[in-house]
Design an enzyme around this catalytic site. Structure first.
Site, PDB file in Angstrom:
ATOM      1  N   ASP A 313     -30.339   5.263 -23.620  1.00 16.91           N
ATOM      2  CA  ASP A 313     -30.693   6.590 -23.129  1.00 16.91           C
ATOM      3  C   ASP A 313     -30.836   7.493 -24.351  1.00 16.91           C
ATOM      4  OD1 ASP A 313     -31.274   8.786 -21.644  1.00 16.91           O
ATOM      5  OD2 ASP A 313     -29.730   8.444 -20.145  1.00 16.91           O
TER       6      ASP A 313
HETATM    7  C1  BGC Z   1     -31.899  10.791 -19.077  1.00 20.52           C
HETATM    8  C2  BGC Z   1     -32.747   9.595 -18.737  1.00 20.52           C
HETATM    9  C3  BGC Z   1     -34.175   9.842 -19.140  1.00 20.52           C
HETATM   10  C4  BGC Z   1     -34.211  10.166 -20.612  1.00 20.52           C
HETATM   11  C5  BGC Z   1     -35.607  10.363 -21.159  1.00 20.52           C
HETATM   12  C6  BGC Z   1     -32.108  11.272 -20.501  1.00 20.52           C
HETATM   13  O1  BGC Z   1     -31.497  12.491 -20.730  1.00 20.52           O
HETATM   14  O2  BGC Z   1     -30.551  10.468 -18.873  1.00 20.52           O
HETATM   15  O3  BGC Z   1     -32.644   9.310 -17.370  1.00 20.52           O
HETATM   16  O4  BGC Z   1     -34.960   8.735 -18.835  1.00 20.52           O
HETATM   17  O5  BGC Z   1     -33.471  11.368 -20.818  1.00 20.52           O
HETATM   18  O6  BGC Z   1     -36.170  11.520 -20.734  1.00 20.52           O
END
Ligand code: BGC
Length: 745
Positions: A313
């Site tokens: 993530d």
């Molecule tokens: C979130 C993810 C997301 C990623 C990219 C993160 O803050 O937890 O679910 O895919 O950002 O945008």
């Protein structure tokens, strides 16, 4: 005539043999084709990897935010040419994420990026653009904003999910952003968690089925371009049940519960061919997931057999240092994540990944073989998507595609919205004079929620022009002259003024809930609806006019005990573009509501219990899992089961008769649970879903709905090692509160 077609027994045998041979040949040829394809891809990829420098390999494993290559570092799609060249030509970056803009701008932007990757690099490896299209193509300005998953899951209808995935895919494809960070298949068992609305609810089977259909549909190859978009199952694992309820805070989940409830939807996603899995940012049972080889390699890779790309993530390797305090510096953090089994580092803003990996390689603390494994998976994903053959987004695209999906958005919301209470007031009479108020009454952003054209989704002026608010949709449905909107501040005044304002109306519609939020921005410390909204409910109810509450919210905000002041309550969730119209049509009776809760709606802020609770847990939700009213009255009777004793691989068949005893045609969902009387390996849940079917019945129509279960498949459950056990003894099947017992022997 008859004679002409008569064939002898030996001729018949010959025919059967011939057909069998043809089938065998087709089967073998298909197998061969696949093998040839695999062989071709293996050779192609191995040749490529053999030519790659270590920098090129690490570049493939690095994902940067688009803001690192745009003008002024913002999310708008205007490239900074020299930064783009540096990212691709110097750092060999293999993928980018996040950005927002018009379809034409997206298309042009991605095309330019691909040109650099294809024309100016040594090995011509296309890049991947990742995007969070979590409810429709929500980062494309013209997109059709669909209901969020929590609303869609209340449809109890996998065809609704298929439609949502198809719309998202078709609207995304021309943008060139080919890797979607969706679906979320985390289990919504903690109503405080601010990402509740991104999930399919609290049940593992429902979540698995919804996730599976989404992935299958989303990854279907586009016949015109040969491109197959990729989806990502996220966030592995345990993200959704943080003890504090706040986003990205630690979860403590016993391993037996993890295996029985949280893992199945990821297993289903893996079996559906999902190409990427994103890890949970938080820590589980004392270990940050990004540093856990037990979770990443042992469970996800070995036990679930996932062969695709494991992606971090955002900035989560750095979080091992700054937030989890498990690594002292980037080098240590990177080593932990690589040892855990990570393939792509969503580094977002830093290029340092490469520097530290090379140092780790030089020291001999990691081997190039390990890097090759990740690179192979990433290139394999690009290959399967068809990117090597077709790196550029389509040159011409049909912009009318968006307008064509608007009705689908209404349809999806209509199938999903849940009627929770109706003291005979709904549907409203034609020509009813309505006062509509509350913070969600005249707002589009509240209906759409977070992740709408931007991460937070809170900007009212960025919402689609043609989208009606609830107030506007009510005006269209009931006649503009009959519907009046008052901002809530106009009604929070003295009683006499309120009485005067309210006198001309037959009913008050209170549109309550939550403003848009995403991730930690939605952290709350009290699940009760905000005090101003409850004051509004009390004020309006005191006028003695019938009050109808519409809950526009991303999680079940507690409304008890004020629910008793309301004549009707509707859970809209976050219904998206078509939400206003769908709600207005439910209120008028044009649509007969049919959604059922995919989660338990709590009655108290400190008491969050899922329906698949243990025997000793107290379950007193305001509305249970599977609850939802209709304007039709359905009666269930005559539950039959085929046997009283079954063995592991037998099929137990069952049927129930359902009748529509009303003058409204309507949809009903038959929800099948089982119960195991005594658990021998672990205590068993009081109820567990094993099947559901949505049916349509005309007035006075009766039908028999059938289902089945196979003990080894449906009744076995995992131990705390993840091994499935099937225990003998007494079980029950239950639907609509009717039960039958049977024994597994
Ligand atoms: C979130 C993810 C997301 C990623 C990219 C993160 O803050 O937890 O679910 O895919 O950002 O945008």
């Amino acid at each position: 005539m008859k004679k002409k077609f008569a064939i002898s027994n030996s001729q018949m045998l010959c025919l059967i043999w011939r057909n069998m041979l043809i089938l065998l040949l087709i089967f073998l040829l298909q197998g061969c084709k696949k093998n040839v394809e695999n062989k071709h891809s293996n050779k192609f990829l191995e040749d490529l990897i053999a030519q790659m420098t270590i920098d090129e390999k690490i570049g493939q494993m690095t994902q940067l935010c688009l803001s690192t290559i745009t003008l002024n570092g913002n999310k708008e799609l205007i490239l900074n040419d020299s930064l783009l060249r540096e990212a691709i030509l110097t750092y060999h970056i293999g993928s980018f994420i996040s950005g927002t803009g018009n379809l034409a701008d997206w298309n042009d932007f991605v095309r330019k990026i691909q040109h650099i990757a294809m024309d100016e690099t040594r090995l011509h490896i296309p890049v991947i653009i990742g995007i969070d299209h979590v409810h429709g193509a929500n980062y494309i300005n013209e997109a059709t904003i669909l209901p969020h998953n929590i609303t869609l899951s209340c449809s109890f209808d996998t065809s609704a999910l298929r439609l949502a995935a198809r719309i998202t895919r078709d609207e995304t494809l021309p943008s060139g952003a080919y890797l979607n960070f969706a679906p979320v298949v985390d289990l919504a068992v903690n109503s405080y968690w601010p990402r509740f609305y991104e999930t399919f609810g609290e049940d593992p089977l429902l979540t698995s089925m919804m996730g599976k259909v989404y992935i299958e549909e989303y990854q279907k190859k586009d016949p015109a371009t040969g491109i197959s978009l990729s989806s990502t199952a996220k966030h592995f694992i345990g993200y959704s049940d943080p003890k504090s309820g706040f986003d990205r805070t630690p979860a403590y989940i016993p391993t037996q519960i993890l295996y029985e409830f949280h893992i199945p939807s990821f297993k289903a996603a893996v079996q559906s061919g999902v190409r990427a899995v994103m890890l949970n940012s938080g820590e589980l049972n004392g270990y940050p997931v990004h540093a856990s080889s037990h979770v990443v390699t042992e469970i996800l890779r070995k036990q679930l057999g996932f062969q695709g790309v494991i992606i971090s993530d955002i900035k989560d390797i750095d979080k091992l240092i700054d937030e989890h305090h498990i690594a002292r510096n980037r080098k240590e953090a990177i080593k932990l994540a690589l040892d855990a089994g990570l393939d792509i580092n969503m580094a977002c803003t830093t290029f340092e990944f490469s520097h530290w990996i090379k140092e780790l390689l030089n020291e001999g603390s990691i081997k190039e073989k390990r890097i090759d494994e990740s690179v192979r998976r990433i290139l394999q994903m690009k290959y399967e998507m068809g990117l090597f053959d077709n790196p550029y987004p389509v040159l011409s695209f049909d912009s009318s595609i968006f307008a064509r999906h608007r009705n689908d958005a209404v349809n999806l919301a209509s199938r999903s919205i849940v009627l929770l209470k109706n003291k005979g007031i709904l549907p409203l009479k034609k020509g009813s004079r309505l006062l509509v108020t509350g913070p969600a009454a005249h707002s589009k952003s509240w209906l759409n929620g977070g992740w709408t054209f931007e991460w937070l989704g809170a900007q009212e002026d960025k919402q689609p022009a043609g989208m009606p608010t609830l107030f506007e949709a009510l005006g269209n449905e009931f006649g503009k002259q009959n519907v009046t909107w008052y901002p809530e501040s106009d009604l929070l005044c003295n009683e006499n003024t309120v009485q005067r304002k309210i006198a001309p109306f037959d009913a008050v519609i209170l549109a309550l809930g939550e403003p848009p939020y995403s991730e930690f921005k939605g952290n709350i410390s009290d699940l009760l609806l905000p005090e101003e909204q409850l004051t509004l409910v009390r004020k309006m109810a005191a006028t003695k006019k019938p009050c109808i509450a519409i809950l526009v919210e991303g999680r079940p905000r507690v409304i008890c005990p004020y629910d008793s002041l309301l004549q009707a309550i509707i859970f809209a969730g976050l219904p998206g573009y078509g939400g206003g119209i769908a709600l207005a049509e439910i209120l008028s009776g044009k649509t007969n509501p049919s959604g059922k809760l995919s989660f338990s709606y709590p009655s108290a802020t400190g008491h969050i219990v899922a329906y698949h609770r243990k025997q000793t847990e107290k379950y007193f939700p305001a509305w249970p899992f599977g609850y939802g009213l209709s304007y039709s009255t359905f009666t269930f009777k005559d539950l039959q089961i085929s046997d009283s004793i079954v063995h592991a691989d037998d099929t137990l068949s069952m049927s129930i008769t359902v009748t529509n005893n009303s003058k409204f045609s309507g949809y009903e969902t038959v929800i099948w649970f089982f119960q195991q009387e005594y658990g021998q390996t672990a205590t068993r849940p009081v109820q567990k879903l094993f099947a559901f079917q949505k049916i349509f019945l005309k007035p006075a129509e009766t039908t028999t709905v059938k289902s089945f279960l196979i003990p080894s498949q449906h009744l076995s459950y995992p131990s705390d090692k993840g091994n499935l056990v099937l225990e003998k003894g007494r079980f029950f099947v239950e639907t609509a509160g009717i039960k039958r017992q049977f024994y597994v022997q």
